[in-house]
Design a protein around this motif. Sequence first.
Motif, short mmCIF file in Angstrom:
data_model
loop_
_atom_site.label_atom_id
_atom_site.label_comp_id
_atom_site.label_asym_id
_atom_site.label_seq_id
_atom_site.Cartn_x
_atom_site.Cartn_y
_atom_site.Cartn_z
N LEU A 465 0.81 -1.22 0.00
CA LEU A 465 0.00 0.00 0.00
C LEU A 465 0.84 1.27 0.00
O LEU A 465 0.42 2.29 -0.57
N ASP A 466 2.02 1.26 0.62
CA ASP A 466 2.84 2.47 0.67
C ASP A 466 3.25 2.93 -0.72
O ASP A 466 3.35 4.13 -0.99
N VAL A 467 3.50 1.96 -1.60
CA VAL A 467 3.93 2.31 -2.96
C VAL A 467 2.83 2.00 -3.98
O VAL A 467 3.02 2.21 -5.18
N MET A 468 1.71 1.48 -3.51
CA MET A 468 0.56 1.13 -4.35
C MET A 468 0.97 0.24 -5.52
O MET A 468 0.74 0.53 -6.69
N GLU A 469 1.55 -0.88 -5.15
CA GLU A 469 1.95 -1.89 -6.12
C GLU A 469 1.27 -3.20 -5.78
O GLU A 469 0.98 -3.48 -4.61
N VAL A 470 1.03 -4.03 -6.79
CA VAL A 470 0.37 -5.31 -6.58
C VAL A 470 1.20 -6.42 -7.23
O VAL A 470 1.84 -6.20 -8.27
N GLU A 471 1.18 -7.58 -6.59
CA GLU A 471 1.87 -8.74 -7.12
C GLU A 471 0.96 -9.95 -6.97
O GLU A 471 0.40 -10.19 -5.89
N ILE A 472 0.80 -10.71 -8.05
CA ILE A 472 0.00 -11.94 -8.02
C ILE A 472 0.88 -13.07 -8.51
O ILE A 472 1.41 -13.02 -9.63
N ILE A 473 1.03 -14.08 -7.66
CA ILE A 473 1.78 -15.28 -8.06
C ILE A 473 0.87 -16.49 -7.87
O ILE A 473 -0.01 -16.49 -7.02
#
Length: 486
Positions: A465-473
């Motif tokens: 949330l701090d950098v508003m990035e998402v990762e899906i593995i």
Amino acid sequence: MQNKVQLITYVDRIGCENISDLKSLIQNQFKGLFGGVHLLPFFNPIDGEDAGFDPKNHAQIDPRLGNWNDLKSLSEEVDIMADLIVNHISAESEQFQNYLEKGEKSEFNELILTEDKVFPNGASKEEITKIYRPRPGLPFTKFTLADGAEKNVWTTFTSNQIDIDVTSKKGEEYLDNILQTFEASGVTMIRLDAAGYAIKKAGTSCFMIDETFEFISAITEKARAKGIAVLVEIHSFYQTQIEIAKRVDYVYDFALPVLVLDTLFNKDAGNLKNWLAISPRNVVTVLDTHDGIGIVDVASEDGKPGLIKDDVLSDIVEKMHKNSSGTSRKATGAAASNLDLYQVNSTYFEALGRNEKEYLIARCIQFFVPGVPQVYYVGLLAGENDMALLKETNVGRDINRHFYTLKEIDERIDSYFFQNFKKLIVLRNSHPAFEGIFEVKDTKSNVLHLKWLNGKEWAELFVYLDVMEVEIIYSESSLEQKLTFS
């Protein structure tokens, strides 16, 4: 209901003129994307005062959209959900017009709910004050019958939506007939619309009282006997939603939309994690619907704390208005002709400031929390607030009910956003992990880590949330794969 992404749409607002056109859209532009479609009211007429939720004839499809055979044909392509509007009929319906003409001699007299049937000795000011209302004013409309007599008729929503007595023989027959029609036409799931208001009892709030639960249970049994599952639509305090979920097939997770906004706006997943620890699992998840973004579902009630602190919730509402450049404020509360003052009328995309990246993260969260995800047609296309339609109708919820042309749809599905969203939908529909066990991993509040595990198959979501990035593995043939967005 299949554990796959569901579409919720009006037939005539998604580039289609009729049900047959919608079937073609599902088979082509949206091929393989949806396990089911919730068709918002397609009854006669679709263009009443409340966009089909005030049917003159609930057992007839508006001829402009087709007929029951067309619906049956669509059901062979995709599962169909339809609305069973249990609380009311149109003031222009044959039943109510017959009542106005003949009064107590009408064959529909017992169907029409009047004030004196609930309060035979008249309602006191205290009793009236207790009644829960979705809009300001009294819950009655005064009608003059053909013989000059005046009657206060229950009208919970608008004066064109006449409440029926669902406990009467005529009320039961009315609803049973609709269920039979649905069964014969391939409908495999119903949403009980406005069910929370269906039972009126003197001295109570007339909303989600004990008798309402009994009514919902009874109609659920009838539907199940016909092979029809039941989804109950209730906007209310979160603990009420938990109780309702124990008695029906599905409820909406109406708390989720604002909790996701809270997570993204405040870069803190704490409130969302707390909800996921206690939330029902037999839910249909949404971020947007044909109504507004519900506030009551996360708010406090009668001194009991809600899922979000009231001051934080107020800031979230203000942030939504700011993100939409004030357009949502023009459609919310007393600013327009609203049936529900406890919702913010806006598209979800606008509530997030038209930020495609954050909007896609919001959908990732929706697809990874427990429940069957449902996507509203405007949300599917990342639609913006329709100020022209709002100006034309002055109905607040129309800001999120755009009439798309087929050209607009073709343009949107060619966009980078839709192609990314499509990847997410396909993963959610096809990966076996989502049939398994759900877990919220223990992390700092600025990180959301959700995991599904089904035997050797798994899928995980990380939101930083701090950098508003998402990762899906996720797993594929025992190997780790990553879902990437362009």
